[in-house]
Design an enzyme around this catalytic site. Structure first.
Site, PDB file in Angstrom:
ATOM      1  N   GLU A 224      -6.249  -1.438 -10.542  1.00  0.00           N
ATOM      2  CA  GLU A 224      -7.271  -1.171 -11.556  1.00  0.00           C
ATOM      3  C   GLU A 224      -7.835   0.235 -11.405  1.00  0.00           C
ATOM      4  O   GLU A 224      -8.575   0.695 -12.280  1.00  0.00           O
ATOM      5  CB  GLU A 224      -8.408  -2.190 -11.436  1.00  0.00           C
ATOM      6  CG  GLU A 224      -8.022  -3.606 -11.839  1.00  0.00           C
ATOM      7  CD  GLU A 224      -9.187  -4.562 -11.775  1.00  0.00           C
ATOM      8  OE1 GLU A 224      -9.362  -5.344 -12.724  1.00  0.00           O
ATOM      9  OE2 GLU A 224      -9.932  -4.537 -10.767  1.00  0.00           O
TER      10      GLU A 224
ATOM     11  N   LYS B  94       1.432   5.515  -4.862  1.00  0.00           N
ATOM     12  CA  LYS B  94       2.007   4.199  -5.176  1.00  0.00           C
ATOM     13  C   LYS B  94       2.736   4.255  -6.511  1.00  0.00           C
ATOM     14  O   LYS B  94       3.833   3.700  -6.667  1.00  0.00           O
ATOM     15  CB  LYS B  94       0.914   3.130  -5.223  1.00  0.00           C
ATOM     16  CG  LYS B  94       0.078   2.985  -3.962  1.00  0.00           C
ATOM     17  CD  LYS B  94      -0.871   1.808  -4.112  1.00  0.00           C
ATOM     18  CE  LYS B  94      -1.906   1.759  -3.006  1.00  0.00           C
ATOM     19  NZ  LYS B  94      -3.034   2.661  -3.244  1.00  0.00           N
TER      20      LYS B  94
ATOM     21  N   LYS C 295       0.804  -1.220   0.000  1.00  0.00           N
ATOM     22  CA  LYS C 295       0.000   0.000   0.000  1.00  0.00           C
ATOM     23  C   LYS C 295       0.839   1.273   0.000  1.00  0.00           C
ATOM     24  O   LYS C 295       0.304   2.371  -0.203  1.00  0.00           O
ATOM     25  CB  LYS C 295      -0.928   0.002   1.221  1.00  0.00           C
ATOM     26  CG  LYS C 295      -1.898  -1.167   1.266  1.00  0.00           C
ATOM     27  CD  LYS C 295      -2.807  -1.200   0.044  1.00  0.00           C
ATOM     28  CE  LYS C 295      -3.837  -2.321   0.152  1.00  0.00           C
ATOM     29  NZ  LYS C 295      -4.734  -2.373  -1.039  1.00  0.00           N
TER      30      LYS C 295
END
Length: 217
Positions: A165, A74, A14
């Site tokens: 996604e 990220k 994460k």
């Protein structure tokens, strides 16, 4: 560590530690996994955009704004980000390219076996084009096959990874000029070193029980 231990301990990262770069030898192994991914009738309906520089990652992060802003750090802080793309059509040029590559790689004993392979693949393509009418879904499935192998490969190598996604594919397709090439972005995968802010690293893995997900006959 055996395979069972590897899949038990891997997790979706994460938060990555910015500034840390994966060794090129490790990256090359990940690219080899992608290049050798399996696909239905060896259709290989994919293309991969690899961002290894801050500028490249920033271009990808442009598609992670608004409702997808949680993925931007990220992308920006990872060592490498891969955009897994799919072809929007399985056209004759692509089919010929695959066939000729197979020929160069020595897949055929003679002209007859080459012709049989070509006809077999085209039969499946026509099945999905005309009878099932699901070419986009079929091609997308092949990209996810590649993603699964890529994530497992990263785990085996001890590389932290995150599939994503959550991004605007329209924005990313425009930024990378994908649609002009007959491509569209499907999913992202980021790789690097997890940071101390990676809360998921301290949480226990949670999966449905064997009794729930397996039927043995």
């Amino acid at each position: 560590m055996n395979l069972a231990d590897t899949v038990q301990t891997r997790h979706t990262v994460k938060a990555f530690e910015p500034g840390r770069v994966l060794p090129q030898a490790a990256v090359d192994q990940l690219l080899a996994v992608l290049q050798n991914s399996p696909s239905s009738v060896n259709s290989q309906p994919w293309h991969y955009v690899v961002a290894s520089s801050p500028e490249g990652r920033a271009r990808i992060a442009a598609a992670a704004q608004g409702q997808y802003a949680y993925n931007s750090p990220k992308i920006l802080h990872a060592s490498h980000v891969v955009v897994l793309c799919m072809s929007v059509e399985m056209d004759n040029t692509h089919l010929e390219t695959i066939l000729q590559q197979e020929d160069r790689d020595g897949r055929f004993h003679n002209a007859e076996s080459k012709a049989r392979q070509d006809q077999s693949r085209r039969t499946y393509v026509d099945l999905h084009r005309y009878e099932l009418r699901d070419i986009p879904q079929w091609l997308e499935k092949q990209v996810y096959l590649a993603l699964g192998g890529l994530l497992l490969g990263a785990a085996v190598l001890g590389i932290d990874a995150t599939p994503m996604e959550g991004f605007d594919s329209g924005v990313l397709d425009h930024e990378l000029g994908l649609r002009q090439r007959g491509l569209t972005s499907v999913v992202l995968a980021a790789f690097g070193y997890r940071s101390d802010q990676d809360f998921n690293a301290t949480l226990p893995k949670s999966r449905l029980s064997r009794e729930k997900i397996f039927t043995f006959i």
